[in-house]
Design a protein around this motif. Structure first.
Motif, PDB file in Angstrom:
ATOM      1  N   ASP A   1      61.125  62.102  30.260  1.00 56.11           N
ATOM      2  CA  ASP A   1      62.445  62.396  29.686  1.00 56.11           C
ATOM      3  C   ASP A   1      63.395  62.713  30.837  1.00 56.11           C
ATOM      4  OD1 ASP A   1      64.691  63.397  28.488  1.00 56.11           O
ATOM      5  OD2 ASP A   1      63.694  65.111  27.524  1.00 56.11           O
ATOM      6  N   LEU A   2      64.256  61.752  31.165  1.00 53.46           N
ATOM      7  CA  LEU A   2      65.121  61.902  32.343  1.00 53.46           C
ATOM      8  C   LEU A   2      66.186  62.978  32.150  1.00 53.46           C
ATOM      9  CD1 LEU A   2      65.574  58.199  33.562  1.00 53.46           C
ATOM     10  CD2 LEU A   2      63.752  59.845  34.074  1.00 53.46           C
ATOM     11  N   THR A   3      66.287  63.547  30.932  1.00 53.28           N
ATOM     12  CA  THR A   3      67.241  64.645  30.709  1.00 53.28           C
ATOM     13  C   THR A   3      66.546  66.008  30.726  1.00 53.28           C
ATOM     14  OG1 THR A   3      66.986  64.646  28.291  1.00 53.28           O
ATOM     15  CG2 THR A   3      68.608  63.122  29.216  1.00 53.28           C
ATOM     16  N   ARG A   4      65.253  66.038  31.050  1.00 55.98           N
ATOM     17  CA  ARG A   4      64.498  67.297  30.990  1.00 55.98           C
ATOM     18  C   ARG A   4      65.131  68.350  31.900  1.00 55.98           C
ATOM     19  NH1 ARG A   4      58.902  68.105  29.406  1.00 55.98           N
ATOM     20  NH2 ARG A   4      58.553  65.837  29.451  1.00 55.98           N
ATOM     21  N   GLU A   5      65.372  69.545  31.339  1.00 60.98           N
ATOM     22  CA  GLU A   5      65.976  70.656  32.106  1.00 60.98           C
ATOM     23  C   GLU A   5      64.882  71.662  32.479  1.00 60.98           C
ATOM     24  OE1 GLU A   5      69.345  71.140  32.684  1.00 60.98           O
ATOM     25  OE2 GLU A   5      70.359  69.755  31.329  1.00 60.98           O
ATOM     26  N   ASP A   6      65.243  72.628  33.344  1.00 59.94           N
ATOM     27  CA  ASP A   6      64.306  73.705  33.733  1.00 59.94           C
ATOM     28  C   ASP A   6      62.941  73.135  34.111  1.00 59.94           C
ATOM     29  OD1 ASP A   6      66.261  75.607  33.139  1.00 59.94           O
ATOM     30  OD2 ASP A   6      65.699  75.601  31.013  1.00 59.94           O
TER      31      ASP A   6
END
Length: 408
Positions: free
Chosen positions: A340-345
């Protein structure tokens, strides 16, 4: 290749704690067309949080395999119990000197780390960025001008990463292919190639140090020969140990990371287009790709007997903290198999953890981001060339080769 059946199990290891898994020989770890060795390593999360693998080093030694990210952090943060002095490089020659600072324990580790940190600080990396970007542009423009496909490892990833490393050492590009071959023989060669490459690299570092003593310039080796630790100059062995680490770490890992990233984007055109639509997304995406496709395992040596999460680890036992296993830990990352290229933290451990966290991580990150930015800017929508299959492999450093991209 030794297997579980042929390798003796130490008497202190309970039979029920032995697992048939190896980063070198398990399914997906041998050279595999269209493989995904990082995903293949995640199979261990179906089992216990720690187990003993009888064949999990390049020389066929057994290790305890720590599967949970939080347990790996405990090991990597405790150098008093889990030493990093393994002499990985020197052991290829039957010797036992450390690569510095990677294989030093406190307090010596801290002294060398403090000496070297400024050379690879964020500020120093910012100063190098123009040169990094110019190199990427020049290579990619050459590729674009010469056709509509390329072997991305040979034509871009290695020449790009190795050039930055050579610039850091103060060397020109004319021996680039030779250095890549040495690194390949050292990291992926057989029992004849590895010692030969190790001797060649040592001779090269020693000769370079002797030359810089006579005629210093503004480069890394000149810095080493003029530096002091505890008010004394570095010994020849210390300069060699530091130079060897930089040589080995700088040649293979960044190139492999860029290769795995481009392999992923070639197979996922919607993600590729998403990054093209807004290149500012590349920084965050690069972190997720580092999580999904790390390339190294850290091995520590127990300095004393300890019971660790039910495992009777004894003094001298090897303990493996593989980044590719920690980074697929479902306790740490929701849907770890999903990229998931939007994964945060994103608390990945691609650059290890604790006092030995990768000295060159700031530079490596910028190289990867700049490489992806310039590739997507200059090369049209690309895919794996029809009729070809990249080869991936596990081992001491995971890698990819024969990655033929096509944008016709």
């Amino acid at each position: 290749m030794e297997t579980l059946a042929t390798r003796p199990i130490p008497a202190h290891v309970p039979p029920e704690m032995v697992g048939d898994f190896s980063l070198f020989s398990s399914p997906g770890m041998q050279p595999t067309p269209n493989g995904d060795p990082q995903a293949a390593s995640a199979v261990v999360h179906q089992g216990p949080r720690i187990f003993y693998s009888p064949v999990n080093t390049r020389d066929g030694r057994g290790t305890w395999v720590v599967t949970r990210a939080q347990d790996q952090r405990r090991v990597l943060q405790d150098p008093e119990t889990f030493s990093s002095h393994r002499s990985i490089f020197a052991s290829a020659l039957g010797e036992s000197w450390p690569m510095i600072p990677l294989e030093l324990d406190p307090p010596d580790h801290g002294k060398f780390r403090s000496l070297l940190n400024p050379l690879l600080s964020p500020r120093r990396v910012m100063a190098l960025e123009t040169a990094v970007r110019e190199r990427a542009v020049s290579l990619i423009d050459g590729i674009a001008a010469s056709g509509t496909s390329c072997d991305v490892m040979q034509d871009f990833a290695f020449p790009f990463a190795v050039n930055i490393f050579l610039r850091f050492l103060g060397l020109s590009d004319d021996r680039l292919q030779e250095f890549v071959r040495w690194a390949n023989d050292l990291l992926h060669g057989d029992n004849v190639q590895r010692p030969a490459a190790a001797r060649t690299i040592i001779a090269f570092i020693d000769d370079l140090a002797a030359e810089r003593r006579k005629r210093p310039v503004d480069d890394f080796v000149s810095f080493l020969v003029q530096a002091k630790i505890d008010d004394r100059p570095l010994t020849d062995a210390e300069i060699r140990g530091t130079g060897v680490l930089l040589f080995v770490a700088g040649l293979d890992t960044v190139a492999a990371a860029i290769g795995f990233d481009l392999n992923y984007l070639a197979r996922h055109p919607s993600d590729q287009q998403w990054l093209r639509d807004d290149p500012s997304r590349i920084v965050l995406a690069a972190e997720e790709l580092l999580r999904a496709y790390p390339t190294v395992q850290m091995i520590r040596v127990a300095t004393k007997d300890i019971d660790f999460e039910g495992a009777p680890i004894r003094k001298g036992d090897y303990v493996s903290c593989a980044t590719m296993i920690a980074n697929r830990d479902p306790n740490e990352f929701p849907e770890p198999e999903k990229i998931d290229l939007t994964r945060e933290d994103n608390r990945h451990t691609a650059f290890a953890y604790g006092p030995h966290r990768c000295l060159g991580s700031h530079l490596a990150r910028r190289e990867i981001v700049v490489g992806l930015e310039e590739w997507l800017k200059r090369i049209p929508t690309f895919r794996i060339k029809e009729g070809t299959a990249p080869i991936t492999y596990g081992g001491h450093v995971f890698g990819i080769e024969k990655l033929i991209l096509d944008w016709s």
